[in-house]
Scaffold this active site. Sequence first.
Site, PDB file in Angstrom:
ATOM      1  N   ARG A  58     -25.235  -2.687 -23.289  1.00 11.55           N
ATOM      2  CA  ARG A  58     -24.977  -2.794 -21.851  1.00 11.55           C
ATOM      3  C   ARG A  58     -25.380  -1.547 -21.089  1.00 11.55           C
ATOM      4  O   ARG A  58     -25.957  -1.643 -20.023  1.00 11.55           O
ATOM      5  CB  ARG A  58     -23.527  -3.193 -21.572  1.00 11.55           C
ATOM      6  CG  ARG A  58     -22.487  -2.154 -21.872  1.00 11.55           C
ATOM      7  CD  ARG A  58     -21.153  -2.821 -22.020  1.00 11.55           C
ATOM      8  NE  ARG A  58     -21.140  -3.669 -23.198  1.00 11.55           N
ATOM      9  CZ  ARG A  58     -20.553  -4.844 -23.260  1.00 11.55           C
ATOM     10  NH1 ARG A  58     -19.912  -5.330 -22.248  1.00 11.55           N
ATOM     11  NH2 ARG A  58     -20.586  -5.529 -24.366  1.00 11.55           N
ATOM     12  N   THR A  59     -25.111  -0.370 -21.641  1.00 16.79           N
ATOM     13  CA  THR A  59     -25.438   0.841 -20.895  1.00 16.79           C
ATOM     14  C   THR A  59     -26.953   1.010 -20.761  1.00 16.79           C
ATOM     15  O   THR A  59     -27.455   1.307 -19.680  1.00 16.79           O
ATOM     16  CB  THR A  59     -24.810   2.077 -21.563  1.00 16.79           C
ATOM     17  OG1 THR A  59     -23.411   1.846 -21.719  1.00 16.79           O
ATOM     18  CG2 THR A  59     -25.000   3.313 -20.730  1.00 16.79           C
ATOM     19  N   LYS A  86     -38.354  11.246 -38.348  1.00 15.48           N
ATOM     20  CA  LYS A  86     -39.268  12.068 -39.157  1.00 15.48           C
ATOM     21  C   LYS A  86     -38.727  13.479 -39.327  1.00 15.48           C
ATOM     22  O   LYS A  86     -39.393  14.331 -39.896  1.00 15.48           O
ATOM     23  CB  LYS A  86     -40.639  12.152 -38.488  1.00 15.48           C
ATOM     24  CG  LYS A  86     -41.350  10.820 -38.369  1.00 15.48           C
ATOM     25  CD  LYS A  86     -42.695  11.014 -37.697  1.00 15.48           C
ATOM     26  CE  LYS A  86     -43.388   9.688 -37.451  1.00 15.48           C
ATOM     27  NZ  LYS A  86     -44.540   9.860 -36.555  1.00 15.48           N
ATOM     28  N   ARG A 108     -28.080   9.178 -24.651  1.00 17.10           N
ATOM     29  CA  ARG A 108     -26.889   8.835 -25.423  1.00 17.10           C
ATOM     30  C   ARG A 108     -27.073   9.408 -26.830  1.00 17.10           C
ATOM     31  O   ARG A 108     -28.123   9.222 -27.440  1.00 17.10           O
ATOM     32  CB  ARG A 108     -26.685   7.326 -25.522  1.00 17.10           C
ATOM     33  CG  ARG A 108     -25.593   7.012 -26.572  1.00 17.10           C
ATOM     34  CD  ARG A 108     -25.111   5.610 -26.541  1.00 17.10           C
ATOM     35  NE  ARG A 108     -24.315   5.364 -25.354  1.00 17.10           N
ATOM     36  CZ  ARG A 108     -23.616   4.243 -25.180  1.00 17.10           C
ATOM     37  NH1 ARG A 108     -23.627   3.297 -26.086  1.00 17.10           N
ATOM     38  NH2 ARG A 108     -22.919   4.071 -24.078  1.00 17.10           N
ATOM     39  N   HIS A 136     -18.259   9.817 -21.076  1.00 19.47           N
ATOM     40  CA  HIS A 136     -19.145   8.719 -20.681  1.00 19.47           C
ATOM     41  C   HIS A 136     -18.965   8.564 -19.173  1.00 19.47           C
ATOM     42  O   HIS A 136     -18.340   7.622 -18.696  1.00 19.47           O
ATOM     43  CB  HIS A 136     -18.739   7.447 -21.432  1.00 19.47           C
ATOM     44  CG  HIS A 136     -19.728   6.314 -21.330  1.00 19.47           C
ATOM     45  ND1 HIS A 136     -20.853   6.368 -20.529  1.00 19.47           N
ATOM     46  CD2 HIS A 136     -19.761   5.101 -21.928  1.00 19.47           C
ATOM     47  CE1 HIS A 136     -21.529   5.231 -20.653  1.00 19.47           C
ATOM     48  NE2 HIS A 136     -20.883   4.444 -21.491  1.00 19.47           N
TER      49      HIS A 136
END
Lengths: 308, 179
Positions: A58-59, A86, A108, A136
């Site tokens: 959703r974010t 990597k 995030r 958040h």
Amino acid sequence: MKLSQKDVLGMKEMTHDDINLVLDTAESFKEISTRPIKKVPTLRGKTLINFFVEASTRTRTSFEIAGKRLSADTINISATTSSLIKGETLIDTAKTLESMRPDIIVLRHSAAGSPHLLAKLLSASIINAGDGAHEHPTQALLDMLTMKERKGRLEGLKVAIVGDISHSRVARSNIYGLIKMGASVALAGPATMMPRYVERLGVSIHINMEEAIADADVIMMLRIQMERQDESLFPSLREYSHCYGLNGKRIELASKDVIIMHPGPINRGVEIAPEVAYGPYSVILDQVSNGVAVRMALLYLLAGGGEA
Amino acid sequence: MFEKSTVMDAEGINRSIARIATEILERNGGIDNLVIIGIRAGGVYLAHRLREAIKRMEGAEVPVGILDITLYRDDIGLSGTGKPRLGTTRIPFSLDKMVVVLFDDVIFTGRTTRAAMDALIDFGRPKRIELAVLIDRGHRELPICPNYVGKSLPSALWERVTVYLNEEDGKDEVVIEKA
């Protein structure tokens, strides 16, 4: 008026005036999502990178839609498609991205403080879309927009936050934001899920859920975060649900026009009964639509909009 | 040092709106398919007054919408311009095949009108867009010409023209100031 900082790192850093500016601006952005052509040219030529090192539906979608409705060019990078696998460090990846001159990077990451690190190193604006169990901020802003819309104010509201407080960045950001805006916050959850010294933030703490939600104007239920638990913090889901699940009977303890919120994704029947999640008091889907408006407002304000 | 002079009073504003209403009805042969869109902030009050003036003549109401052009400005991210806080746009009807009369309080460079036209076209395909202004102060930077003008007011670039309206400021007056 403009935001006081180039980045949106947390509600702890945001001022009272910043929060008001974002909420007022977001209200005006809601209308755009109801038009037949859901797009304005405002951020034409601006580049937005959604850098999601941790899973999100959703974010990430919300940020991408917000960027696209403002005509920004949006690029999504996830952990599995980035050079992080990597062995490139976060700083090196970020410096590489910076060389392509993005205007805004949404990050995030599972490590608390990672957006703050990037904000110091890069000239692009950084928006924290969740850093570990820390903050958040855009979730707290969309929660506050939803409360303000439904209740007409934030000051003096009684908000109960129930569940796994210590693992919850949503709870932490809401606590910082709501206290700044003059609301009172009551926390409830098992002692194993209550962070130490949290009362220093100006909230009240309850082991008994009924105490916390008595006369509440807003009940915010938190998700039980299975993925963050390396140890067992409660005996069983059944017992958790029995002590801290929100059902029709418990709602009767709250204010008559209480609203029920949940940041999603919900665990049906664990922290919230399905008939409550989609019942008359629930504003869970409003939270999602307000998320787009709040993120549009932030992108717009960071890109130089707002009063000069 | 400031020098102020009133260039239009309450009566003058009312007469201009009444005349503009007559001109609109004359040009469009009535109010069929006619809508008025006021540009925030001053144009919104003027749009509502225009609707009342038309109602007195025709006995029927014309739909009025509100447009905030902030998101269509060409100077986002540039400093030094006084940008107001974003307001809400409210156009709860279709603009397809309609004659849209845009109403703004003052036309100056024409950039607001450009932004407004781009915004309207995102809402549909009007048959025609017309522009009404209370004051035309000149100094256009774009090839835009209003269809209905309350008063033409030749002004110098360093002068400031302000429209005060009862709904917002408690008085009806147009003032020119020399800085």
